[in-house]
Design a protein around this motif. Sequence first.
Motif, PDB file in Angstrom:
ATOM      1  N   MET A 125       0.779  -1.335   0.083  1.00 47.70           N
ATOM      2  CA  MET A 125       0.027  -0.181  -0.109  1.00 47.70           C
ATOM      3  C   MET A 125       0.793   1.337   0.031  1.00 47.70           C
ATOM      4  SD  MET A 125      -2.951  -1.194   2.677  1.00 47.70           S
ATOM      5  CE  MET A 125      -3.839   0.059   2.629  1.00 47.70           C
ATOM      6  N   ASP A 126       1.942   0.989   0.590  1.00 51.88           N
ATOM      7  CA  ASP A 126       2.855   2.433   0.520  1.00 51.88           C
ATOM      8  C   ASP A 126       3.562   2.642  -0.833  1.00 51.88           C
ATOM      9  OD1 ASP A 126       2.633   2.785   3.296  1.00 51.88           O
ATOM     10  OD2 ASP A 126       4.353   1.735   3.833  1.00 51.88           O
ATOM     11  N   SER A 127       3.746   1.485  -1.498  1.00 51.16           N
ATOM     12  CA  SER A 127       4.134   1.896  -2.929  1.00 51.16           C
ATOM     13  C   SER A 127       3.057   2.210  -3.617  1.00 51.16           C
ATOM     14  CB  SER A 127       4.647   0.353  -3.406  1.00 51.16           C
ATOM     15  OG  SER A 127       3.715  -0.396  -3.583  1.00 51.16           O
ATOM     16  N   ARG A 128       1.750   1.832  -3.585  1.00 52.74           N
ATOM     17  CA  ARG A 128       0.594   2.435  -4.121  1.00 52.74           C
ATOM     18  C   ARG A 128       0.508   3.791  -3.914  1.00 52.74           C
ATOM     19  NH1 ARG A 128       0.246   0.940  -8.684  1.00 52.74           N
ATOM     20  NH2 ARG A 128       2.552   0.659  -7.859  1.00 52.74           N
ATOM     21  N   ALA A 129       0.802   4.109  -2.520  1.00 56.71           N
ATOM     22  CA  ALA A 129       0.577   5.701  -2.359  1.00 56.71           C
ATOM     23  C   ALA A 129       1.407   6.426  -2.992  1.00 56.71           C
ATOM     24  CB  ALA A 129       0.335   5.788  -0.823  1.00 56.71           C
ATOM     25  N   GLU A 130       2.642   5.980  -3.108  1.00 55.20           N
ATOM     26  CA  GLU A 130       4.009   6.722  -3.679  1.00 55.20           C
ATOM     27  C   GLU A 130       3.394   7.078  -5.241  1.00 55.20           C
ATOM     28  OE1 GLU A 130       7.295   4.506  -3.145  1.00 55.20           O
ATOM     29  OE2 GLU A 130       7.641   5.240  -0.903  1.00 55.20           O
ATOM     30  N   ALA A 131       2.780   6.102  -5.683  1.00 54.53           N
ATOM     31  CA  ALA A 131       2.253   6.349  -7.156  1.00 54.53           C
ATOM     32  C   ALA A 131       0.858   7.109  -7.239  1.00 54.53           C
ATOM     33  CB  ALA A 131       2.121   4.964  -7.827  1.00 54.53           C
ATOM     34  N   ALA A 132       0.353   7.432  -6.064  1.00 55.14           N
ATOM     35  CA  ALA A 132      -0.677   8.043  -6.275  1.00 55.14           C
ATOM     36  C   ALA A 132      -1.934   7.280  -6.965  1.00 55.14           C
ATOM     37  CB  ALA A 132      -1.034   9.423  -6.782  1.00 55.14           C
ATOM     38  N   ASP A 133      -1.788   6.024  -6.454  1.00 57.24           N
ATOM     39  CA  ASP A 133      -2.876   4.930  -7.015  1.00 57.24           C
ATOM     40  C   ASP A 133      -3.812   4.522  -5.769  1.00 57.24           C
ATOM     41  OD1 ASP A 133      -4.416   2.909  -8.132  1.00 57.24           O
ATOM     42  OD2 ASP A 133      -2.683   1.426  -8.236  1.00 57.24           O
ATOM     43  N   ILE A 134      -4.895   5.525  -5.611  1.00 55.67           N
ATOM     44  CA  ILE A 134      -5.750   5.507  -4.817  1.00 55.67           C
ATOM     45  C   ILE A 134      -6.834   4.046  -4.780  1.00 55.67           C
ATOM     46  CG2 ILE A 134      -8.049   6.184  -3.687  1.00 55.67           C
ATOM     47  CD1 ILE A 134      -5.263   7.835  -3.283  1.00 55.67           C
ATOM     48  N   ALA A 135      -7.089   3.722  -6.078  1.00 60.42           N
ATOM     49  CA  ALA A 135      -7.699   2.615  -6.342  1.00 60.42           C
ATOM     50  C   ALA A 135      -6.843   1.230  -5.841  1.00 60.42           C
ATOM     51  CB  ALA A 135      -8.094   2.072  -7.842  1.00 60.42           C
TER      52      ALA A 135
END
Length: 266
Positions: A125-135
């Motif tokens: 989830m941290d990596s998705r947050a860095e990519a601004a991937d809310i979904a």
Amino acid sequence: MSLVQIILVVIVAFIIGCSSVNDQIETYQPVVACSLIGLVTGHLELGVMLGGSLQLITMGWANVGAAMAPDASLAAVASTIILILGGQGAKGIGPAIALAVPLAVAGLALTMFVRTATVFIAHAMDSRAEAADIAGIERWHFIGMALQGLRVAIPALLLLLIPAHIVQTGLEAMPEWLTSGMTIGGGMVVAVGYAMVINMMSSREVWPFFFLGFALAALKELTLISLGVIGLCLAVMYLALEASGSNGSSNDGGSGDPLGEILEDF
């Protein structure tokens, strides 16, 4: 047990497992979990009776810091399934309560395993947050929640796959001294759980209500509804006294607790 009932039990167990890490949904509480399992299997009365007994035990369980309490959700679901498959009716509640404690410890081990696995989910989830991937964050969130649901649903399914006659034969093969001991032990566990709750809540202000409740419960003419009404009235009276005491404390420097000030004289 029919296929439809098995599916419903697994679905309910999944929801109960998910709610065990979500305090906004209290379906993991034994009185609710056991009742739901009893409802979908056609044994609502047994579920309510078992859930009420288990609830007194788990009221004293709480997570403190890094120390985790035994898993009430798996204990409630598994013990209810065993009670229903055993076919002993109300006579099997005592052994079911005694079995709930080791089941709760086993559930704690599963909980630790799942929560360790969710550490990797948190990094994802941290990596998705860095990519601004809310979904992507939401997907991983639901995956972590689903793991908690499967933690209860899979053991429930495994129990349901055991033929009922095997469970019944196993319970009937238990000697009378063992079943009687488990029944007595189950009652003692309930008393210990209730004592743990009293230990956390005990204070000079609540002891009068505690003893008054015991005295009223000894009256056979009073039903549970009447006892509940009396308890509600006492709570309203106490809140009214507390409010008046708080108003008075601003003028005379009192403690604001009516019973506390009365008991200070003893």
